[in-house]
Design an enzyme around this catalytic site. Structure first.
Site, PDB file in Angstrom:
ATOM      1  N   SER A 149      36.723  12.647 -20.213  1.00 42.71           N
ATOM      2  CA  SER A 149      36.054  12.496 -18.884  1.00 42.71           C
ATOM      3  C   SER A 149      35.769  13.647 -19.218  1.00 42.71           C
ATOM      4  O   SER A 149      34.923  14.150 -17.901  1.00 42.71           O
ATOM      5  CB  SER A 149      37.142  12.077 -17.637  1.00 42.71           C
ATOM      6  OG  SER A 149      38.323  12.645 -17.842  1.00 42.71           O
ATOM      7  N   HIS A 155      34.878   5.682 -19.288  1.00 48.35           N
ATOM      8  CA  HIS A 155      33.373   6.593 -19.559  1.00 48.35           C
ATOM      9  C   HIS A 155      32.576   5.831 -21.325  1.00 48.35           C
ATOM     10  O   HIS A 155      31.778   6.383 -21.025  1.00 48.35           O
ATOM     11  CB  HIS A 155      33.663   8.252 -19.497  1.00 48.35           C
ATOM     12  CG  HIS A 155      33.579   8.697 -18.769  1.00 48.35           C
ATOM     13  ND1 HIS A 155      32.783   8.772 -17.711  1.00 48.35           N
ATOM     14  CD2 HIS A 155      35.445   8.776 -18.340  1.00 48.35           C
ATOM     15  CE1 HIS A 155      33.360   9.255 -16.567  1.00 48.35           C
ATOM     16  NE2 HIS A 155      34.878   9.749 -17.089  1.00 48.35           N
ATOM     17  N   LYS A 173      31.527   3.047 -13.261  1.00 41.18           N
ATOM     18  CA  LYS A 173      30.470   4.251 -13.282  1.00 41.18           C
ATOM     19  C   LYS A 173      29.322   3.869 -13.831  1.00 41.18           C
ATOM     20  O   LYS A 173      28.656   3.112 -13.121  1.00 41.18           O
ATOM     21  CB  LYS A 173      31.586   4.751 -14.774  1.00 41.18           C
ATOM     22  CG  LYS A 173      32.390   5.604 -14.047  1.00 41.18           C
ATOM     23  CD  LYS A 173      33.373   6.310 -14.576  1.00 41.18           C
ATOM     24  CE  LYS A 173      34.792   7.164 -14.139  1.00 41.18           C
ATOM     25  NZ  LYS A 173      35.652   7.591 -14.116  1.00 41.18           N
TER      26      LYS A 173
HETATM   27  C1  LIG Z   1      36.925   7.057 -13.601  1.00 40.66           C
HETATM   28  C2  LIG Z   1      37.837   6.999 -14.502  1.00 40.66           C
HETATM   29  C3  LIG Z   1      39.245   6.110 -14.420  1.00 40.66           C
HETATM   30  C4  LIG Z   1      39.329   5.449 -12.643  1.00 40.66           C
HETATM   31  O1  LIG Z   1      38.413   3.785 -12.889  1.00 40.66           O
HETATM   32  P1  LIG Z   1      37.953   3.893 -11.293  1.00 40.66           P
HETATM   33  O2  LIG Z   1      37.556   3.085 -11.139  1.00 40.66           O
HETATM   34  O3  LIG Z   1      37.036   5.293 -10.396  1.00 40.66           O
HETATM   35  O4  LIG Z   1      39.611   4.049 -10.124  1.00 40.66           O
HETATM   36  C5  LIG Z   1      40.260   5.737 -14.603  1.00 40.66           C
HETATM   37  N1  LIG Z   1      40.284   6.285 -16.623  1.00 40.66           N
HETATM   38  C6  LIG Z   1      39.483   7.532 -16.615  1.00 40.66           C
HETATM   39  C7  LIG Z   1      38.892   8.129 -18.551  1.00 40.66           C
HETATM   40  C8  LIG Z   1      38.071   7.641 -15.403  1.00 40.66           C
HETATM   41  O5  LIG Z   1      37.528   8.168 -16.089  1.00 40.66           O
END
Ligand SMILES: *Cc1c(COP(=O)(O)O)cnc(C)c1O
Length: 391
Positions: free
Chosen positions: A177, A205, A234
């Protein structure tokens, strides 16, 4: 007398690492931040679906049909028909047997990692894994072995060390991320077979972003993984998390995963929005194509100007500065050019690797991209070598 919270807060307040909340209108390419108009290059709304009119419409319809809340956990009264429908479609999309929804990606990691491990398990975890993986490992009763970021030699050495252990899990982000690089799933898949370990990949991602029609990192590398964790929050433009795996694993999670069992089922509007998002991802592949092309263009342009941008293919583009204060100063200069790209500092990233984290959206116009490029051109790269980060 100050209590310990006040005392510790004062220490944070005077630190360059203090975090501040910003006020943002919405996650569109042009938005208002703290009252000023900006070009936004920092959102995880990669395909623009969180603000897509068709996605919004589906969310509205779901509210009218089912109400605003689902009213219970999935195992009590919250299991609506659309939950199963989204799970079915996500499993198909990911090329897996089955899928289970969670209230967030964070909780999906909590549920999966803590359920699939016990005191006899060893979890091999990449040093740069997402905070939710780190916390999930801590919550589990497993022994945790951290391997150097994407370093397959280091992982191999560590797997060899514990070769006789029965239960082994390797866990990694698919796309990291804060660095925007990919985990080498081809090599990880080889090692996991050789050492008889389970491979869990967090594709938060990657979903909607890489692989054929956005199917994610396993699809990109043409390998199978045991468990994929994902988020609806996302590229899918909604909110919530999910896990894809074989049927037995998913059934096991239904029995064991506490964030699944004890949490209210995902709100109908979020489920309906994700269903529409998933549909658009599969029928409008030109969005993914544009997103990746814009990413490559910005990477190339910034590198040419002398900025320190690690190699990569994703729309997450780290511009490494090194020093935390210098990174914040650079964010400020971009802000003066009406661009919002945040500085990311420790503890989110390792010491001396503070950076600007630029992310693109398929909905950025060529003019937005020009604005970003010209701003970076005007502002010279900060003094070279301030960071000690090597790629
Ligand atoms: C954003 C993210 C999460 C968390 O996801 P949410 O739905 O926002 O709780 C988990 N793992 C990674 C790698 C992320 O980037």
């Amino acid at each position: 007398m100050k209590n310990w919270i006040q005392q510790e807060y004062e220490n944070i307040q005077s630190s360059p690492l203090k975090r501040n909340l910003i006020k943002i209108d919405k996650n569109t390419t042009e938005t208002t931040i703290n009252g000023k108009k900006k070009v936004l290059a920092a959102s995880n709304n990669y395909l623009g679906l969180a603000t897509d009119i068709r996605v919004i419409q589906k969310a509205k319809e779901a509210i009218e049909q089912y109400g605003t809340g689902s009213g219970g956990s999935r195992l009590t009264t919250g299991n609506l028909p659309i939950h199963g429908k989204l799970e079915h479609e996500l499993a198909q999309f990911k090329g897996e047997d089955a899928c289970l929804l969670f209230s967030s990606g964070f909780l999906a990691n909590m549920g999966v990692i803590s359920s699939l491990s016990d005191h006899e398990t060893i979890i091999f975890s990449d040093a740069l894994n997402h905070a939710s993986i780190i916390d999930a490992c801590r919550l589990s009763k497993a022994k945790i072995v951290i391997y150097k970021h994407n370093d397959m030699e280091d992982l191999k050495t560590k797997l060899t060390q514990y070769q006789t252990h029965k239960k082994k899990i390797i866990v990694t982000d698919g796309v990291f991320s804060m660095d925007g690089d990919l985990a080498p799933l081809d090599k990880l898949s080889f090692l996991k077979k050789k050492y008889d370990a389970l491979l869990i990949v967090d594709d938060a991602h990657a979903t909607g972003v890489i692989g054929e029609k956005g199917r994610g990192s396993a699809n990109y590398f043409h390998v199978d993984v045991d468990v994929t964790v994902g988020t609806l929050s996302k590229a899918l433009g909604s909110e919530g998390g999910f896990v894809c795996a074989n049927k037995k694993t998913i059934e096991f999670l239904v029995q064991k995963a506490r964030p699944f069992i004890f949490q209210t089922a995902l709100a109908p509007a979020s489920v309906a929005a994700a269903l529409m998002g998933l549909h658009i991802i599969q029928t409008e592949p030109e969005r993914q194509k544009r997103l990746l092309e814009l990413g490559m263009f910005i990477r190339k342009s910034l590198t040419k100007m002398g900025y320190h941008v690690p190699d990569g293919i994703t729309p997450i583009i780290p511009i490494i500065i090194g020093d935390a204060k210098e990174a914040v100063d650079f964010q400020q200069k971009l802000d003066e050019n009406d661009i919002f790209i945040p500085a990311i500092r420790p503890p989110t990233v390792p010491d001396n690797t503070s950076r600007l984290r630029c992310t693109l959206m398929a909905t950025h116009t060529d003019e937005h991209i020009d604005t970003i490029i010209y701003a970076f051109k005007r502002l010279n790269p900060p003094s070279k070598g301030s960071g000690n980060f090597h790629f």
